[in-house]
Design a protein around this motif. Structure first.
Motif, mmCIF file in Angstrom:
data_model
loop_
_atom_site.group_PDB
_atom_site.id
_atom_site.type_symbol
_atom_site.label_atom_id
_atom_site.label_comp_id
_atom_site.label_asym_id
_atom_site.label_seq_id
_atom_site.Cartn_x
_atom_site.Cartn_y
_atom_site.Cartn_z
ATOM 1 N N GLY A 85 26.711 40.756 43.309
ATOM 2 C CA GLY A 85 26.967 39.366 42.957
ATOM 3 C C GLY A 85 27.431 38.548 44.148
ATOM 4 N N CYS A 86 28.344 39.105 44.950
ATOM 5 C CA CYS A 86 28.837 38.370 46.118
ATOM 6 C C CYS A 86 27.749 38.200 47.169
ATOM 7 C CB CYS A 86 30.049 39.080 46.709
ATOM 8 S SG CYS A 86 31.542 38.939 45.687
ATOM 9 N N ALA A 87 26.930 39.243 47.369
ATOM 10 C CA ALA A 87 25.807 39.119 48.306
ATOM 11 C C ALA A 87 24.879 38.003 47.859
ATOM 12 C CB ALA A 87 25.056 40.442 48.405
ATOM 13 N N GLU A 88 24.640 37.916 46.563
ATOM 14 C CA GLU A 88 23.757 36.865 46.041
ATOM 15 C C GLU A 88 24.362 35.477 46.194
ATOM 16 O OE1 GLU A 88 21.331 39.625 42.821
ATOM 17 O OE2 GLU A 88 23.269 38.742 42.289
ATOM 18 N N ILE A 89 25.691 35.376 46.177
ATOM 19 C CA ILE A 89 26.321 34.092 46.486
ATOM 20 C C ILE A 89 25.990 33.698 47.917
ATOM 21 C CG2 ILE A 89 28.502 32.872 46.818
ATOM 22 C CD1 ILE A 89 29.708 34.588 44.622
ATOM 23 N N TYR A 90 26.198 34.635 48.852
ATOM 24 C CA TYR A 90 25.931 34.339 50.257
ATOM 25 C C TYR A 90 24.454 34.020 50.495
ATOM 26 C CZ TYR A 90 30.472 36.632 50.733
ATOM 27 O OH TYR A 90 31.791 36.996 50.595
ATOM 28 N N GLN A 117 39.923 28.531 35.727
ATOM 29 C CA GLN A 117 40.324 29.610 34.830
ATOM 30 C C GLN A 117 40.066 30.975 35.459
ATOM 31 O OE1 GLN A 117 42.004 29.372 32.016
ATOM 32 N NE2 GLN A 117 42.014 27.130 32.162
ATOM 33 N N TRP A 118 38.936 31.117 36.135
ATOM 34 C CA TRP A 118 38.618 32.392 36.789
ATOM 35 C C TRP A 118 39.604 32.676 37.928
ATOM 36 C CZ3 TRP A 118 32.919 30.599 36.500
ATOM 37 C CH2 TRP A 118 32.326 31.099 35.318
ATOM 38 N N ALA A 119 40.010 31.647 38.649
ATOM 39 C CA ALA A 119 40.994 31.839 39.712
ATOM 40 C C ALA A 119 42.346 32.259 39.131
ATOM 41 C CB ALA A 119 41.145 30.559 40.533
ATOM 42 N N LEU A 120 42.731 31.645 38.017
ATOM 43 C CA LEU A 120 43.986 32.033 37.359
ATOM 44 C C LEU A 120 43.941 33.481 36.884
ATOM 45 C CD1 LEU A 120 44.726 28.801 35.288
ATOM 46 C CD2 LEU A 120 46.215 29.797 37.045
ATOM 47 N N GLU A 121 42.791 33.904 36.347
ATOM 48 C CA GLU A 121 42.671 35.282 35.874
ATOM 49 C C GLU A 121 42.702 36.263 37.052
ATOM 50 O OE1 GLU A 121 42.437 38.186 32.874
ATOM 51 O OE2 GLU A 121 42.994 36.068 32.928
ATOM 52 N N ALA A 122 42.071 35.895 38.155
ATOM 53 C CA ALA A 122 42.130 36.744 39.348
ATOM 54 C C ALA A 122 43.573 36.891 39.823
ATOM 55 C CB ALA A 122 41.272 36.145 40.458
ATOM 56 N N GLU A 123 44.316 35.791 39.792
ATOM 57 C CA GLU A 123 45.721 35.839 40.206
ATOM 58 C C GLU A 123 46.533 36.727 39.276
ATOM 59 O OE1 GLU A 123 49.552 32.813 40.614
ATOM 60 O OE2 GLU A 123 47.530 31.982 40.410
ATOM 61 N N ARG A 124 46.305 36.601 37.974
ATOM 62 C CA ARG A 124 47.059 37.409 37.003
ATOM 63 C C ARG A 124 46.812 38.898 37.221
ATOM 64 N NH1 ARG A 124 46.463 40.231 32.569
ATOM 65 N NH2 ARG A 124 44.201 39.900 32.478
ATOM 66 N N LEU A 125 45.556 39.275 37.372
ATOM 67 C CA LEU A 125 45.228 40.682 37.557
ATOM 68 C C LEU A 125 45.781 41.211 38.868
ATOM 69 C CD1 LEU A 125 41.537 40.707 36.269
ATOM 70 C CD2 LEU A 125 43.536 41.685 35.134
ATOM 71 N N ALA A 126 45.680 40.404 39.924
ATOM 72 C CA ALA A 126 46.187 40.842 41.221
ATOM 73 C C ALA A 126 47.706 41.035 41.173
ATOM 74 C CB ALA A 126 45.809 39.831 42.297
ATOM 75 N N ARG A 127 48.401 40.138 40.488
ATOM 76 C CA ARG A 127 49.853 40.298 40.367
ATOM 77 C C ARG A 127 50.206 41.558 39.591
ATOM 78 N NH1 ARG A 127 52.745 36.040 42.163
ATOM 79 N NH2 ARG A 127 51.751 33.975 42.232
ATOM 80 N N HIS A 139 41.760 46.586 38.153
ATOM 81 C CA HIS A 139 41.652 46.347 39.581
ATOM 82 C C HIS A 139 40.208 46.079 39.981
ATOM 83 C CE1 HIS A 139 40.905 50.612 38.923
ATOM 84 N NE2 HIS A 139 40.277 50.660 40.070
ATOM 85 N N MET A 140 39.242 46.591 39.188
ATOM 86 C CA MET A 140 37.838 46.295 39.457
ATOM 87 C C MET A 140 37.520 44.847 39.082
ATOM 88 S SD MET A 140 36.824 49.097 40.668
ATOM 89 C CE MET A 140 37.096 50.869 40.638
ATOM 90 N N ALA A 141 37.992 44.413 37.932
ATOM 91 C CA ALA A 141 37.741 43.040 37.497
ATOM 92 C C ALA A 141 38.331 42.034 38.473
ATOM 93 C CB ALA A 141 38.331 42.828 36.102
ATOM 94 N N MET A 142 39.384 42.429 39.158
ATOM 95 C CA MET A 142 40.025 41.544 40.126
ATOM 96 C C MET A 142 39.055 41.107 41.218
ATOM 97 S SD MET A 142 43.343 42.470 42.425
ATOM 98 C CE MET A 142 42.365 43.499 43.540
ATOM 99 N N HIS A 143 38.039 41.940 41.505
ATOM 100 C CA HIS A 143 37.064 41.587 42.532
ATOM 101 C C HIS A 143 35.941 40.713 41.987
ATOM 102 C CE1 HIS A 143 38.778 44.075 45.672
ATOM 103 N NE2 HIS A 143 38.933 45.031 44.796
ATOM 104 N N HIS A 144 35.752 40.702 40.678
ATOM 105 C CA HIS A 144 34.695 39.882 40.091
ATOM 106 C C HIS A 144 35.145 38.434 39.899
ATOM 107 C CE1 HIS A 144 33.407 43.977 39.109
ATOM 108 N NE2 HIS A 144 32.197 43.497 38.980
ATOM 109 N N PHE A 145 36.402 38.245 39.530
ATOM 110 C CA PHE A 145 36.867 36.891 39.243
ATOM 111 C C PHE A 145 36.857 35.958 40.461
ATOM 112 C CE2 PHE A 145 38.776 38.707 35.294
ATOM 113 C CZ PHE A 145 38.171 37.834 34.404
#
Length: 511
Positions: free
Chosen positions: A220-225, A273-283, A249-255
């Motif tokens: 997914g990230c490669a396709e963004i680039y 919302q996706w940024a907030l969810e990434a922050e929540r999981l990372a914390r 911890h895997m979902a943290m890389h998708h958000f």
């Protein structure tokens, strides 16, 4: 009560909760088999007992209990020389992964390197069990540190030895190899390999894809680039689906990928919302670098979605996020710096923009910046240099942006470079040339599906269009910008359009 029984009970409990939450994707049969065997006499653990301990480490990691997982895997490795080769490689892979998730990249690299150096050369056929996973963890550490070039040869060697085997873990390694080449700008190999790996991962059932969730994030990230936004959304969302309820911890890389996509494609509310969810999981797992990036990404959304009068608050939020990352420590800080630089430019802090982008980019030439994003960063530096009064630097950066964009062959990056030149022509009063470049840039963003940048470019170009084609043409551009910005919630674009067409300005239509 026997230690083996207690550990088995713990693992079954952790995995049962994880499996139930993730739709039953994970199987417990291997854990039940471990209960059927006994600990051997003496102080050396049986393979079944070591397997159980490693399964417990993975379960603890999935549950976000990283320090507990680290303690347990270090216990396994305390007598690693006496382990069978496959278990030893698996143990080192588990350990490297936990250290990485804890942000201890030096330790993670060292752990993986120790085990990789024990592999025979040339690599045997078939590869030892666990070799692919170990090489994967090693490459992933370097990817996040921004030093993937150091790991590329080994990753490709192991991935090549594994080619054609059909094993899911080895497919994960091949995906890392493909993503790595895109990440460092080797587009001739990276682009076709990403497409091949995407087809193979698409053909996996969810249960198999769940075993390599990082692969979906990397594709997914490669396709963004590579500016394949629809495919990127599809793979990142599937990655969330197959990890739902477990392995957070895997979902943290998708958000973060989804939030970045949301910014680019005009889904601003979702991006926040996706940024907030990434922050929540990372914390939840103590991943400070990931927390910092998530905060900065949220600020990057707000700079478009909120009023200009909120700029100081948004800059403070972005700087808070940047402070949470480890400066000069790879992807997290680099990605946060790009966001912060653009936020500072939008907030009229051109000097601060130049400073952060050069510091984190490694100076002139931006050697530490991701190759696919260099034209965008160079274009930002060009506009910032112009606002700082340094026209020579502004022209140099615009020229560099154009050169690198042409080398990459990426349409969005060409649009960024064209807009930088358009801004320079506007500043020099060369309105016909500026209007042409603004129009080409805006159309490039529109075709790519980037409404915020499309609308913003129309607003920026309105004055040159007024001078070159008349006020009616300029007002038409502003009308289009307002319409597009309403559809994606870009309040900042609408405010700027209103400022440009204010009654005191010559663009306004007669009453």
């Amino acid at each position: 009560m026997p230690t083996r029984f207690l550990m088995g009970l713990l693992v079954r409990t952790l995995f049962a909760d994880w499996a139930a939450a993730s739709g039953g994707v994970l199987m417990l049969d291997d854990l039940h088999r471990c209960d059927e065997e006994s600990l051997p006499d003496g102080d050396r653990a049986a393979p079944s007992h070591v397997t159980l301990m490693l399964d417990c480490c993975r379960a603890l990691t999935a549950a976000g209990r990283l320090e507990d997982a680290r303690d347990l895997v270090h216990e396994v490795l305390s007598d690693g020389s006496r382990l069978p080769e496959d278990l030893r490689l698996n143990a080192y892979a588990v350990c490297a992964d936990v250290e990485r998730l804890l942000g201890r990249y030096d330790e993670a690299e060292a752990v993986a390197q120790v085990a990789l150096e024990t592999l025979p050369r040339p690599l045997p056929d078939p590869l030892p069990a666990g070799a692919s996973d170990l090489a994967f963890k090693y490459g992933l550490v370097h990817m996040l540190r921004g030093t993937y070039r150091q790991a590329r040869a080994l990753v490709r060697e192991v991935a090549g030895a594994a080619d054609g085997t059909g094993d899911v873990a080895r497919l994960g390694l091949q995906t890392l190899s493909a993503f790595g080449d895109v990440y460092i700008g080797k587009m001739d190999t990276g682009m076709p390999e990403v497409a091949r790996c995407a087809r193979l991962v698409d053909g996996l059932p969810d249960a198999a894809a769940a075993r390599i969730p990082e692969a979906l994030a990397m594709i997914g990230c490669a396709e963004i680039y590579l500016e394949r936004f629809a495919d990127a959304f599809r793979h990142l969302r599937r990655g969330l689906r197959v990890t739902s309820g477990g392995a957070q911890h895997m979902a943290m890389h998708h958000f973060p990928g989804l939030s970045f996509l949301g910014q680019w494609t005009g889904r601003l509310d979702q991006a926040r919302q996706w940024a907030l969810e990434a922050e929540r999981l990372a914390r939840s797992i103590g991943a400070d670098d990931a927390v910092g990036l998530a905060i900065t990404m949220r600020a990057a959304v707000l700079i478009w979605a909120r009023s200009r009068r909120d700029a100081a608050e948004i800059v403070a939020l972005a700087e808070e996020g940047m402070r949470g990352t480890s400066p000069g420590q790879g992807w997290w800080a680099g990605a946060a710096a790009v966001q912060l630089g653009q936020i500072r430019l939008m907030s009229r802090d051109a000097h601060g923009c130049v400073r952060i982008l050069l510091e984190e980019g490694g100076g002139e030439g931006l050697p530490l910046a991701q190759p696919q994003l260099r034209p965008e960063i160079m274009a930002t530096l060009s506009t910032a240099a112009l606002r700082c009064g340094d026209r020579d630097a502004a022209r140099r950066w615009a020229g560099d942006a154009e050169t690198v964009a042409e080398q990459l062959g990426l349409p969005v990056q060409r649009s960024n470079a064209r807009r930088a030149w358009a801004v320079l022509h506007l500043a020099d009063g060369e309105h016909a040339a500026a209007a042409k470049l603004f129009e080409e840039s805006a159309e490039g963003f529109r075709r790519a599906g980037m409404p915020v940048q499309h609308a913003w470019t129309l607003v920026l170009g309105a004055r040159s269009v007024a001078a070159a084609k008349g006020p009616e043409a300029a007002l038409s551009w502003l009308d289009s910008a307002v319409s597009v910005s309403r559809s994606c919630g870009a309040v900042r674009v609408r405010e700027e359009a209103a400022r440009v067409r204010a009654p005191s300005r010559p663009l306004s239509r007669p009453a």
